[in-house]
Design an enzyme around this catalytic site. Structure first.
Site, PDB file in Angstrom:
ATOM      1  CG  HIS A 282     -11.144 -19.231 -28.186  1.00 11.61           C
ATOM      2  ND1 HIS A 282     -10.992 -19.307 -26.824  1.00 11.61           N
ATOM      3  CD2 HIS A 282     -12.455 -18.975 -28.405  1.00 11.61           C
ATOM      4  CE1 HIS A 282     -12.164 -19.098 -26.244  1.00 11.61           C
ATOM      5  NE2 HIS A 282     -13.077 -18.906 -27.182  1.00 11.61           N
ATOM      6  CG  ASP A 294     -15.861 -19.669 -24.098  1.00  8.66           C
ATOM      7  OD1 ASP A 294     -15.278 -19.682 -25.193  1.00  8.66           O
ATOM      8  OD2 ASP A 294     -16.130 -18.614 -23.494  1.00  8.66           O
ATOM      9  CD  GLU A 328     -13.026 -15.310 -27.989  1.00  8.43           C
ATOM     10  OE1 GLU A 328     -14.090 -14.868 -28.446  1.00  8.43           O
ATOM     11  OE2 GLU A 328     -12.910 -15.655 -26.808  1.00  8.43           O
ATOM     12  CG  ASP A 356     -15.936 -19.408 -29.414  1.00  8.61           C
ATOM     13  OD1 ASP A 356     -15.999 -20.096 -28.378  1.00  8.61           O
ATOM     14  OD2 ASP A 356     -15.612 -18.200 -29.405  1.00  8.61           O
ATOM     15  CG  HIS A 428     -16.852 -16.145 -19.643  1.00  5.84           C
ATOM     16  ND1 HIS A 428     -16.916 -14.846 -20.099  1.00  5.84           N
ATOM     17  CD2 HIS A 428     -16.446 -16.889 -20.703  1.00  5.84           C
ATOM     18  CE1 HIS A 428     -16.574 -14.813 -21.386  1.00  5.84           C
ATOM     19  NE2 HIS A 428     -16.287 -16.045 -21.771  1.00  5.84           N
TER      20      HIS A 428
END
Lengths: 465, 465
Positions: A282, A294, A328, A356, A428
């Site tokens: 993604h 990510d 995503e 992923d 994140h």
């Protein structure tokens, strides 16, 4: 002449050694030569590292609706064309458009402490004066439920650590519930905001954002991640009976849905072009760091796997389709768009693979599908024994979020698995950046993916359902 | 149709990306295709892991003069023949034959403590009653010199830690002086035995053996390695002013020199068969552990590198000769035998490469030779950029002990370099065993070595001196 010449040893031993090669499974044997070509090309000429460096450093993070995501889509379209793929296109998808704005938080009582926060993705903002309220610290939903209405008018802090004693994925799954549902559960009892301990086992005062949910029948309250350090500070003060007052400001806004796109490219099949092996990552990320792990890594692994096959001018029987999904992170809107566009054709999707889980050393694949399909995937995996990528596991889930629309429809799914022991350390966060990439490991991922992809696309019978 | 299609970005960016490949150096470019074949074959079909498993587990450690070393020589001869090499032979060499015998040591005053020891390679034994004497602890030779005759009749313990704050090789070089010369220096002052802190930064009460020297004009005294734990215990007691009495028994003996051999195999060159690129490891090990890192890994890397080339039926212009030397550990006797047999031919040795730093991730080569030769080796190394093996360094030494007879004669030398941050943790111990090997890293070493080897053997001009 020499004494040892009469030792009369070992001839049979060498024989045994050669017999123990583990490539006696049929697909592994039939595709050894082409696997070798793919491996060599991926390792010697591969550009995964350079591609990811560009995506990370020259484009940056790529939240849905952002200019950077649009730049990444353009870049991917052009890169796939330059890589020699066919039918390269951007397939339109509408995506949520949330923007973070200015954020701050601090403890003002019993002592001044600046808090390192990140608003959770999708949170509402506060007023410009912010929320100033008392903090109630809970370890879990049970403790929240016991307190019930006592949290009314308060800020609830969920201080639920990601466990180090569980397998990484399971530990993440348990801890992430507070990020996803914490605001809803606290709001039901009248809380005015939710703070969530970041979902990580490692922190240098690093906050981790991520998706959160609201529910129509429950008031929407602002929600933000705090660091392990800040959560533990508030826990200690709370246990001592101190009254903790926090001032929280979030400038978040949700704008109208934005135009975006999945990026698609193909190597058309020579005999059964209508049958599709889909490979994906993604392209979107959170708006912190540069989304290198990510899922920048997954995108370049998928892109380079297909480029490697194209570069060798290999044309398998079935079509290989790379799809870089949009959005995503904030709700699989790219995946849903793909479903809406292609669902009448899902019966021709022979398999779907997703990358992923970062770019560290590949350790195998997870697999979702029938036992007969699994046996064939295991045969292919014997080609990857020198990469320790033969530990294919039948899993009930966990092959990839984006391809779930396909696996839910019965398409066999595979997830490239990596050594993910440190994946969630930077997940994140502002620390999800390019210098954490290992060039060799990234190239090994490309080779692993390309070999699996090519054999699935070229083997005599389609992978059964 | 889509808003982002008008963003007009990126075409030049993709162009830039492709230009940045780093393979624009001539040899790197000319040999990209064959490098890809070698890489693929090494990674997909390589048997390095299985070979090393057999050598480690089914043969075991291989001290010079031992039955196991002879078994290993036989195994290597047969394996090279099975691998398709030419002129496979065992070239005779005489080697020292030292045997450890029974060993023990304990502190008997001020408290009973069993000591974990390993006699140093080449040490004399004690009488069967052992030596019982007071221990004097020194940190270094300066402290010894200050004590002088005060150590007469005593056991000297050198407690000189291998430093963690220096590059690994440098730290090893500084600490290993006490192992090599400790017995001589202590004996000059009348000491009756020498104990040496193991040369490692990590220990679970693990003693590390290794070579030590005697000198003709100085009495020979027994010498053994003690663990970090035991050395620190004695240091603490000594600092407190406690009188430390140790009883040391060593059953070591030196037997008459034994017959042994270097194992040699070749791929004969197509145009200049008399010009030789030599690739090597050493087949002997200490008599502890299974010598998997030192230097089982190097041997299988060299063997498999050549097998990979043979398997592809590649025949470079020059001859590739693999030499597995005997008895590196106890004084380079295999290397000297090679010199004695081949020195009239050293002018035809174009380059010599050694693998003797374990089997972890390859990080490049050290290089000893002229600047013009260095420039060509750097060109070849561009092929290995996805392995991070392009950090070739001109070094004044450190390309490999066995090939020093060649580099001393002016032959350009290369040493395969590995991530050696943990190499000395298990070096010369019972913990140098197979399960520490990583299959992928081992295969990457084979590919790295084979590509360097093949290009050196096939490039138009011989590497200049």
């Amino acid at each position: 002449m020499m004494r040892l010449i009469v030792f009369l040893l070992c001839f049979m031993l060498v024989g045994n050694l050669i017999a123990v090669q583990g490539q006696d499974k049929r697909l592994g044997k039939d595709y050894a030569k082409v696997a070798s070509q793919i491996m060599g090309t991926a390792l010697i000429e591969g550009q995964a590292y350079e591609k990811l460096e560009y995506l990370s450093d020259n484009i940056g993070n790529r939240l849905s609706g952002s200019t950077q995501l649009n730049q990444a889509i353009e870049w991917a379209v052009n890169a796939m064309k330059a890589d020699g793929l066919e039918n390269v296109r951007a397939e339109a998808a509408k995506v949520p458009h949330w923007v973070r704005g200015e954020e701050s938080a601090e403890i003002i009582t019993p002592a001044k402490h600046k808090l390192n926060i990140l608003g959770l993705g999708g949170t509402i903002g506060t007023t410009s004066e912010g929320i100033t309220a008392e903090v109630i610290v809970v370890r879990n939903f049970d403790e929240l439920d016991k307190l019930g209405e006592q949290v009314k008018g308060k800020i609830v802090l969920y201080n639920s650590p990601m466990r180090k004693d569980l397998p990484t994925g399971q530990a993440y799954g348990e801890a992430v519930r507070y990020r996803g549902n914490g605001a809803i559960r606290a709001a039901k009892y009248g809380a005015v905001a939710a703070l969530v301990r970041s979902v990580t086992t490692v922190s240098l005062n690093t906050p981790h954002t991520g998706a959160m949910r609201y529910q129509d029948d429950t008031p929407k309250i602002p929600a933000a991640a705090v660091t392990i350090e800040n959560a533990e500070l508030m826990q200690r003060l709370y246990v001592k009976g101190e009254k903790i007052i926090v001032k929280l400001k979030l400038g978040a806004q949700t704008l109208p849905d934005a135009d975006s796109a999945n990026v698609v490219g193909e190597i058309r099949g020579s005999e059964k072009p209508e049958e599709i092996i889909l490979v994906s990552g993604h392209l979107d990320s959170w708006d912190v760091g540069t989304g290198s792990n990510d899922d920048g890594a997954g995108c370049v692994i998928a892109m380079e796997a297909v480029r490697t096959i194209a570069r060798l001018k290999l044309r398998p029987k079935r079509t290989i389709r790379v799809v870089l999904f949009t959005n995503e992170e904030k709700g699989l809107f790219g995946s849903f768009a793909y479903r809406d566009t292609h669902k009448q054709n899902f019966d021709k999707h022979v398999a779907a693979i997703e990358a992923d889980s970062g770019g560290t050393r590949p350790i195998g694949f997870s697999f979702k599908g029938s036992n007969s399909a699994f046996a064939l995937v295991q045969e292919i995996s014997t080609l990857l024994r020198n990469l320790r990528s033969d530990n294919v596991e039948l899993s009930s889930g966990g092959v990839g979020a984006d391809i779930s629309v396909l696996t839910d429809a019965g398409v066999p799914g595979l997830g490239l698995r990596n050594n993910s022991s440190h994946y969630f350390d930077v997940h994140h966060t502002d620390a999800d950046t390019f210098e954490k990439m290992d060039r060799t490991d990234l190239a090994l991922n490309v080779a692993t993916m390309a070999i699996m992809l090519y054999v699935l696309a070229d083997m005599p019978q389609a992978l059964p359902r």
